[in-house]
Design a protein around this motif. Structure first.
Motif, PDB file in Angstrom:
ATOM      1  N   ALA A   1      -0.899  15.107  -2.755  1.00 27.63           N
ATOM      2  CA  ALA A   1      -0.989  16.164  -3.766  1.00 27.63           C
ATOM      3  C   ALA A   1      -1.146  17.505  -3.054  1.00 27.63           C
ATOM      4  O   ALA A   1      -2.070  17.676  -2.255  1.00 27.63           O
ATOM      5  N   VAL A   2      -0.225  18.447  -3.357  1.00 33.03           N
ATOM      6  CA  VAL A   2      -0.354  19.789  -2.798  1.00 33.03           C
ATOM      7  C   VAL A   2      -1.320  20.570  -3.680  1.00 33.03           C
ATOM      8  O   VAL A   2      -1.120  20.665  -4.898  1.00 33.03           O
TER       9      VAL A   2
ATOM     10  N   ARG B   1      -9.520   6.987   3.979  1.00 36.16           N
ATOM     11  CA  ARG B   1      -8.964   6.835   2.639  1.00 36.16           C
ATOM     12  C   ARG B   1      -8.619   8.181   2.006  1.00 36.16           C
ATOM     13  O   ARG B   1      -7.868   8.254   1.049  1.00 36.16           O
TER      14      ARG B   1
ATOM     15  N   MET C   1       0.825  -1.224   0.000  1.00 42.22           N
ATOM     16  CA  MET C   1       0.000   0.000   0.000  1.00 42.22           C
ATOM     17  C   MET C   1       0.853   1.264   0.000  1.00 42.22           C
ATOM     18  O   MET C   1       1.736   1.418   0.839  1.00 42.22           O
ATOM     19  N   LYS C   2       0.556   2.197  -0.915  1.00 45.71           N
ATOM     20  CA  LYS C   2       1.278   3.477  -0.971  1.00 45.71           C
ATOM     21  C   LYS C   2       0.255   4.617  -0.913  1.00 45.71           C
ATOM     22  O   LYS C   2      -0.892   4.467  -1.322  1.00 45.71           O
ATOM     23  N   ASN C   3       0.686   5.790  -0.436  1.00 46.46           N
ATOM     24  CA  ASN C   3      -0.191   6.966  -0.380  1.00 46.46           C
ATOM     25  C   ASN C   3       0.048   7.898  -1.556  1.00 46.46           C
ATOM     26  O   ASN C   3       1.146   7.951  -2.096  1.00 46.46           O
ATOM     27  N   LYS C   4      -1.024   8.636  -1.938  1.00 48.44           N
ATOM     28  CA  LYS C   4      -0.877   9.660  -2.989  1.00 48.44           C
ATOM     29  C   LYS C   4      -0.995  11.018  -2.307  1.00 48.44           C
ATOM     30  O   LYS C   4      -2.057  11.354  -1.761  1.00 48.44           O
TER      31      LYS C   4
ATOM     32  N   GLY D   1      -0.953   2.956   4.110  1.00 46.98           N
ATOM     33  CA  GLY D   1      -0.949   3.346   2.710  1.00 46.98           C
ATOM     34  C   GLY D   1      -2.349   3.311   2.130  1.00 46.98           C
ATOM     35  O   GLY D   1      -3.328   3.108   2.846  1.00 46.98           O
ATOM     36  N   GLY D   2      -2.433   3.491   0.825  1.00 45.45           N
ATOM     37  CA  GLY D   2      -3.714   3.442   0.128  1.00 45.45           C
ATOM     38  C   GLY D   2      -4.564   4.680   0.329  1.00 45.45           C
ATOM     39  O   GLY D   2      -5.765   4.662   0.067  1.00 45.45           O
ATOM     40  N   MET D   3      -3.955   5.754   0.840  1.00 40.36           N
ATOM     41  CA  MET D   3      -4.737   6.975   1.124  1.00 40.36           C
ATOM     42  C   MET D   3      -4.429   8.074   0.112  1.00 40.36           C
ATOM     43  O   MET D   3      -3.343   8.140  -0.447  1.00 40.36           O
ATOM     44  N   LYS D   4      -5.424   8.940  -0.094  1.00 42.44           N
ATOM     45  CA  LYS D   4      -5.231  10.148  -0.899  1.00 42.44           C
ATOM     46  C   LYS D   4      -5.112  11.303   0.099  1.00 42.44           C
ATOM     47  O   LYS D   4      -5.996  11.472   0.955  1.00 42.44           O
ATOM     48  N   ILE D   5      -4.010  12.057  -0.002  1.00 38.08           N
ATOM     49  CA  ILE D   5      -3.792  13.154   0.938  1.00 38.08           C
ATOM     50  C   ILE D   5      -3.716  14.459   0.156  1.00 38.08           C
ATOM     51  O   ILE D   5      -2.787  14.665  -0.631  1.00 38.08           O
ATOM     52  N   ASP D   6      -4.700  15.323   0.337  1.00 37.77           N
ATOM     53  CA  ASP D   6      -4.697  16.643  -0.298  1.00 37.77           C
ATOM     54  C   ASP D   6      -4.107  17.636   0.699  1.00 37.77           C
ATOM     55  O   ASP D   6      -4.599  17.750   1.819  1.00 37.77           O
ATOM     56  N   VAL D   7      -3.058  18.342   0.256  1.00 33.70           N
ATOM     57  CA  VAL D   7      -2.354  19.262   1.155  1.00 33.70           C
ATOM     58  C   VAL D   7      -2.714  20.704   0.815  1.00 33.70           C
ATOM     59  O   VAL D   7      -2.538  21.150  -0.323  1.00 33.70           O
TER      60      VAL D   7
END
Lengths: 67, 365
Positions: free
Chosen positions: A58-59, B134, A53-56, B159-165
């Motif tokens: 995005a700024v 998620r 599992m990897k994270n995405k 993992g498996g997460m979408k992170i909006d900064v």
């Protein structure tokens, strides 16, 4: 190959059920070897899925300075 | 008076001064001690900022002040200097921030009391964060150490997460406004995140002052999306921490609270498998014990049966022996065979011999 149709939570729950089977009333010597192999396989899949599992990240292009 | 001076009407003079101020000082930050603080009609705020030799009037709305003030507090006011045609010279307040440990602490206490009385910090308001989110909305400065610490540990753990900064300032007078706008952005998004995380690293009271801003605290309270705030060091507690659904001691702690540790789950899965072995061994021992008990039980039953049968055989043997003709002969009896009429020949069998004899007489008993 990992069973992608099941989530990690589902696989953990299934592994828990298998462990409980060995302590339960339905235990039979005849099925024990097969159930143990299933448990082994599940643990391998869980390890593979969790490690992969990897994270995405995005700024946002949005600016939050005052107008 | 000479003829070379510029002559203006009062209104023109006011307009010229304001034009000059708009050009030279469109906005400015002035630091000083509050004096003569007053609020009129719950709406308009007036006070002076003074130092050792001078003082300046300030005027603005309660909304712009955003933090309770008291005479004696040292504050930094972002404002626009104006010469009013009616009220004379003053600075129109845009925002206010307490300065220095003492003032910051006092402002903090006043605001905390006010918001506590409104119930903003009540436990009943707190929401539970999703167990494995998620989609996360992260508000921080991408140049801050706290941001790096949070993301590093988050990526390690899950993992498996979408992170909006949402990149914002996390200290200074403009920080509260930027963070507030970022919270509103996420709340109004067509695909909102499941949790909003606000982090920054440690700092002194001045550095963390933004997180005691009233408008920011109210924005966190009003967020429809659950919030996790991890600001400063372990011992720092800001009003943003108190109003958030969940408070983390540090940015790293925020990552620990937010997601499980994949390594622990992997270890737990293998521990489950390993735990089957002793369970199996116990089961096998149980089976062996049951089989042994069954065998011993069967053996006992058979032994008992055999004993009973042996007894019966002995009894029958004794009975047979009793009725054996040889036994009767050995007691002194004899068996007589042959013709018992007078003159007939009979055979007399005794235990050890057989006698042939002729019948001379027969008498009835």
């Amino acid at each position: 190959m990992s069973d992608k149709s099941k989530t990690i939570e589902e696989k953990m729950a299934q592994l828990r059920q298998l462990t409980e089977w060995f302590e339960g009333e339905d235990f039979t010597l005849g099925e024990a070897a097969d159930k143990f192999e299933q448990a082994n396989k599940l643990a391998r899949e869980i390890e593979h899925d969790l490690t992969a599992m990897k994270n995405k990240v995005a700024v946002l292009k949005e600016s939050f300075e005052s107008e | 008076m000479g003829t070379n001076e510029i002559r203006l009407s009062v209104s023109d003079f006011v307009a010229l001064v304001n034009q000059t101020l708009d050009y030279a000082l469109p906005s400015i930050v002035i630091v000083g001690e509050v004096s003569g603080y007053s609020v009129r009609g719950d709406k308009w705020v007036r006070f002076k900022l003074k130092d050792e030799t001078s003082s300046v009037d300030f005027f603005g709305s309660v909304f712009q002040v955003r933090t309770p003030l008291e005479d004696g507090m040292v504050v930094a006011v972002l404002g626009r200097p104006r010469l009013s045609d009616k009220w004379g010279f003053s600075v129109s307040i845009q925002s206010v921030q307490a300065v220095g440990e003492g003032s910051i602490k006092r402002g903090f206490e006043l605001l905390k009391q006010k918001l506590q009385a409104e119930g903003l910090f009540d436990e009943a308001r707190k929401r539970i964060l999703p167990a494995t989110p998620r989609h996360i909305g992260l508000i921080s400065s991408t140049q801050a150490a706290g941001y790096v610490d949070f993301l590093t540990l988050l990526n390690e753990r899950w993992g498996g997460m979408k992170i909006d900064v949402a990149h914002t300032l996390v200290q200074g007078i403009h920080a509260p406004g930027q963070i507030t706008r970022a919270i509103e952005y996420f709340n109004q998004s067509g695909e909102p995140p499941e949790v909003i995380v606000i982090v920054r690293g440690g700092g002194d009271a001045d550095d963390l002052a933004a997180f005691n801003d009233e408008a920011l605290v109210r924005a966190i309270a009003a967020s429809r999306i659950p919030t996790l705030v991890g600001v400063g060091h372990e011992i720092d507690v800001t009003l943003a921490d108190l109003v958030a659904d969940v408070r983390a001691a540090t940015p790293s702690n925020a990552a620990e609270i937010l997601v499980p540790n994949r390594r622990e789950l992997i270890d737990r899965a293998w521990m489950s498998v390993r735990s089957i072995v002793p369970t199996m061994q116990n089961r096998l021992q149980d089976y062996e014990r049951i089989n042994r008990d069954l065998l011993e039980g069967a053996e006992r039953i058979l032994t008992d049966r055999i004993t009973i049968y042996e007894g019966e055989v002995v009894a029958i043997s004794r009975l047979l022996k009793q009725y054996n003709p040889q036994t009767v002969l050995e007691k002194g009896y004899a068996i007589i065979r042959g013709d018992i009429d007078i003159g007939g020949v009979i055979e007399i069998e005794r235990s050890k011999d057989v006698i042939k004899a002729e019948v001379h007489s027969v008498r009835q008993k």
